[in-house]
Write an enzyme that holds these catalytic residues in place. Structure first.
Site, short mmCIF file in Angstrom:
data_model
loop_
_atom_site.label_atom_id
_atom_site.label_comp_id
_atom_site.label_asym_id
_atom_site.label_seq_id
_atom_site.Cartn_x
_atom_site.Cartn_y
_atom_site.Cartn_z
N GLU A 312 41.18 20.46 48.92
CA GLU A 312 40.42 21.04 47.80
C GLU A 312 39.00 21.40 48.20
OE1 GLU A 312 40.97 18.10 44.65
OE2 GLU A 312 42.78 19.13 44.01
N LYS A 381 48.80 9.07 47.26
CA LYS A 381 48.93 8.97 45.79
C LYS A 381 50.36 8.58 45.43
CE LYS A 381 45.22 12.09 44.42
NZ LYS A 381 44.76 13.22 43.60
N ASP A 386 50.06 14.99 41.51
CA ASP A 386 48.71 14.49 41.22
C ASP A 386 48.66 13.64 39.96
OD1 ASP A 386 46.03 14.11 41.44
OD2 ASP A 386 45.43 16.10 40.78
N GLU A 408 47.64 4.81 46.27
CA GLU A 408 46.52 5.23 45.43
C GLU A 408 47.05 5.48 44.02
OE1 GLU A 408 43.99 8.39 46.93
OE2 GLU A 408 43.20 8.82 44.93
N GLU A 414 43.00 10.81 33.79
CA GLU A 414 42.75 12.25 33.92
C GLU A 414 43.84 13.09 33.24
OE1 GLU A 414 42.45 13.54 37.99
OE2 GLU A 414 42.42 15.65 37.45
N HIS A 542 52.28 18.77 35.20
CA HIS A 542 51.15 19.67 35.48
C HIS A 542 51.11 20.86 34.52
CE1 HIS A 542 48.02 21.59 37.86
NE2 HIS A 542 48.01 20.57 38.68
N TRP A 564 47.60 25.93 41.15
CA TRP A 564 46.77 25.34 40.11
C TRP A 564 47.26 25.76 38.72
CZ3 TRP A 564 41.08 26.03 42.37
CH2 TRP A 564 40.89 25.03 43.35
C1 GCV Z 1 38.32 13.79 43.31
C2 GCV Z 1 42.69 16.07 41.49
C3 GCV Z 1 41.53 15.91 40.54
C4 GCV Z 1 40.22 16.02 41.28
C5 GCV Z 1 40.19 14.95 42.37
C6 GCV Z 1 41.39 15.18 43.29
C7 GCV Z 1 41.49 14.13 44.37
O1 GCV Z 1 42.74 17.36 41.99
O2 GCV Z 1 41.62 16.87 39.53
O3 GCV Z 1 39.18 15.82 40.36
O4 GCV Z 1 39.00 15.00 43.10
O5 GCV Z 1 42.57 15.13 42.53
O6 GCV Z 1 42.21 13.17 44.15
O7 GCV Z 1 40.86 14.26 45.40
#
Ligand code: GCV
Length: 721
Positions: A312, A381, A386, A408, A414, A542, A564
């Protein structure tokens, strides 16, 4: 004004303010309420077994443990408890580490020290010269502190303290919070106010909250904290900030909490004045070595670095034609002489890669299995996309036996209603941990990979993206405290059932009344399934709105990066809905063990909860209950709303067990949750209906607004963005 009238006014003012203050304090105290025990029989039994505290040793940790016992007991038993340096009187609470115990005390111990590790503890009823006492010990002072918190938990949850013989030790070494806190005080995906760290006033000003944060974490066994965002600022590594980090490390140390930092890969350029951050460049290597020395000089027990690289937009070794192994190993070498570790994140996906996003991290990392230095652990993760309300476990967990992998989880919500929705996350965490990877045949679950037992790894870890901010109640929603609590308990023992954790948390935070515990525990346990139902049932994922991730946005299709856009994930069209990840589609199923791939590939064996994650199916596809996919989907959305309404009914009946403010807070939040559950249901169903062309089935309420209305909603200042 005469004096009595003046006093009357003061009293009225006090009465107006007092309930809020008391309750605000209760919120603040988390699960360490130490409220007077209501059951007199239980209380007098404890009174008769606890006389005074006998601390052995005087380290900061033993002092903290003693103070905690005093605070806890004086609240729970409503009496002051003094210290006494002898065992002449019965019922002493003796606390000290193994080396502080004399022969007579040690005689009471059998093999307990052999079965605990350095952080483990023993709580035991012992006898000295025919006098009964209670011993809390461990190999280290931190073990003693953990023992103290667990002894207090026994009292808080009204357990028997007769003939105690408890041993316990953590099954994971690195049990760590990841704060996504920025140096300007904001928090990425933070929904409980601003950052707890007041960088401006540090290092001189040590907020009492830092100490209470450490107490709360120690009470659940969390032993590490990454202070800053993975989208890192290099400034944290400058002397100006390291001085502040040092102050926090000194504050947390007595509670067994090590400090870690995120390392921005381009820091040698940004704060070091170098021209490159290439991990093969000697100057770069030296720079990191010197930086590590500088940090360890200040913080001898500094934990190490957490790194988000080439993800990212974050810089990383690939900027210089190198790979993740090169980057991670270079940093690992810098901290290795001091015992530090590098947690290298596997959250990578690229807009230039046309492959299914869910496959990309696996493709990138699995070929490197076995190539990382011994002090590197990959942080993966729980799922391959995500932190969605539900994801199948990340296939990397089953595919890198030669590399330590840490979990993680995201504690901050979120994608799960921010801090407005009541969702008990340990249920989600447990589901992932219990998933079978089939790495070495049936029963090789994710938890066995994480705790190192399957592949004999020495470094093991679980990270949780923190949901903590400077709100009075720390987490924004009173029930979000349970997610912090539960994360810690599961990090300590990832085999623990989330139901047990919910019950302990309720008893410690609110009440030991069975009529409260039973319904509220049920409500918590169902809450995760409720949110899946009203947001993303049957494997959808998502489909939230863009950027801030608040509310539904399945229609979003115009973002620059294809992956996205929600339309990329649900792929709804007139033929049906879902992402075909089976062997006829992106073949992401092939990243799982053959036994599992077979299960996921076949619609008949694929668990329905993951159906649309793995398959694109016709609107008329028949679900196991005989409903068509369209009807089943709509009914799931409705079920989610119904579940929230049931939560409201349950909560409304709990008024008598709670203080007014916390009762009302949750009541108001549940109202928001119901409104937003309906919003999700209506917006998603109206949008998908354009493709299915079908009526809503019986039992699903009519939408409250039009699709145009839902699409017009904008939230420019949604928090955490
Ligand atoms: C810290 C997602 C979240 C981002 C986050 C990213 C990550 O994309 O929306 O805010 O950034 O995960 O875990 O690195």
């Amino acid at each position: 004004m005469n004096q009595s009238f003046f006093l009357y006014i003061i009293l009225q003012l006090y009465l107006l303010i007092a309930p809020c203050n008391i309750s605000a304090q209760e919120d603040y105290k988390l699960w360490l309420q130490y409220k007077k025990i209501q059951d007199n029989k239980i209380a007098s039994n404890y009174q008769s077994k606890i006389y005074r505290i006998y601390p052995l040793g005087n380290s900061e940790t033993i002092q903290a443990a003693t103070k905690e016992l005093q605070q806890g007991i004086s609240g729970l038993l409503d009496r002051k408890i003094a210290l006494q340096q002898s065992t002449n009187t019965e019922n002493m609470l003796i606390l000290g580490n193994k080396s502080s115990l004399n022969e007579a005390i040690l005689k009471n111990i059998k093999n307990e020290f052999d079965i605990i590790n350095e952080e483990g503890y023993i709580i035991k009823s012992i006898q000295l010269k025919n006098k009964k006492h209670l011993l809390i010990t461990g190999k280290t002072d931190i073990g003693v502190l953990y023992g103290v918190f667990n002894f207090l938990k026994l009292l808080q949850t009204n357990q028997s303290i007769e003939n105690l013989a408890i041993t316990d030790a953590p099954k994971i070494n690195v049990r760590i919070l990841n704060h996504w806190d920025n140096l300007n005080g904001t928090i990425e995906r933070g929904y409980a106010g601003s950052s707890l760290w007041n960088w401006h006033k540090l290092p001189e000003f040590i907020d009492q909250r830092y100490i209470d944060y450490a107490r709360a974490n120690a009470s659940i066994g969390i032993n590490g904290t990454v202070l800053n965002n993975v989208n890192a600022s290099a400034l944290i590594l400058t002397p100006q900030y390291l001085e502040k980090v040092e102050a926090l490390a000194n504050t947390f140390r007595p509670y067994g909490i090590k400090v870690y930092l995120t390392a921005r890969f381009s820091a040698p350029i940004e704060i070091g004045g170098l021209k490159t951050a290439d991990p093969y460049d000697t100057e770069v290597i030296n720079w990191w070595e010197e930086k590590a020395k500088e940090i360890y000089l200040r913080i001898p027990d500094f934990g190490g670095f957490l790194v988000k690289a080439n993800s990212e937009g974050q810089p990383g070794p690939q900027n210089y034609g190198r790979n993740h192994v090169d980057g991670a190993n270079m940093l690992a070498d810098a901290v290795a002489p001091f015992g530090g570790i590098v947690m290298w994140r596997a959250f990578v996906y690229s807009e230039h890669d046309v492959n299914d996003r869910a496959k990309q991290a696996y493709s990138e990392f699995v070929p490197y299995d076995g190539q990382f230095k011994k002090n590197v652990i990959l942080q993966v993760k729980n799922g391959a996309i995500d932190f969605q309300p539900r994801e199948p476990f990340h296939p990397m967990f089953g595919a890198m036996p030669k590399t330590p992998l840490m979990m993680e989880f995201q504690i901050t919500q979120e994608y799960l209603g921010f801090s407005s929705h009541l969702v008990y996350l340990p249920k989600l965490f447990q589901e992932t941990l219990e998933s079978d990877t089939y790495q070495k045949g049936k029963g090789t679950t994710v938890v066995k990979i994480i705790d190192g037992s399957l592949n004999n790894h020495k470094i093991t870890g679980i990270a949780g993206v923190a949901n903590i901010g400077n709100d009075i109640n720390w987490t924004g929603h009173p029930f979000a405290q349970a997610n912090w609590y539960g994360f810690g308990r599961q990090a300590w023992n990832p085999y623990l059932d989330s139901e047990t954790i919910a019950e302990d948390w309720l008893r410690m935070t609110f009440s030991n009344e069975e009529n409260f515990i039973k319904p509220v525990k049920e409500m918590m346990l169902e809450s995760r399934e409720a949110i899946v139902n009203y947001m993303t049932p049957l494997g959808l994922h998502h489909i939230m709105d863009t950027g801030h991730h608040y509310g539904p946005g399945p229609w979003v299709s115009t973002l620059s990066r294809p992956e996205w856009n929600p339309v990329y994930y649900h792929k709804a069209d007139t033929k049906g809905i879902g992402f075909d990840r089976s062997k006829t589609g992106s073949n992401a199923t092939a990243q799982y063990a053959a036994e599992l791939a077979k299960i996921f590939d076949n619609t008949a064996s694929c668990p329905e909860k993951d159906l649309l994650w793995f398959h694109h199916l016709s609107w008329d596809y028949k679900l196991k209950n005989g409903e068509t996919l369209w009807n089943g989907l709509a009914l799931k959305y409705q079920e989610g709303v119904n579940q929230v309404e049931k939560m409201q009914t349950t909560w409304d009946q709990m008024k008598n067990y709670l203080d007014e403010t916390r009762f009302k807070e949750v009541q108001m939040l549940l109202n928001i949750q119901r409104k937003e559950a309906k919003w999700w249901r209506d917006a998603c169903l109206l949008y998908f209906q354009q493709f299915s062309g079908k009526e809503l089935p019986k039992g699903v309420e009519k939408p409250t607004q039009t699709l145009n209305y839902f699409q017009s909603l904008k939230f420019p200042f949604a928090p955490g963005n």
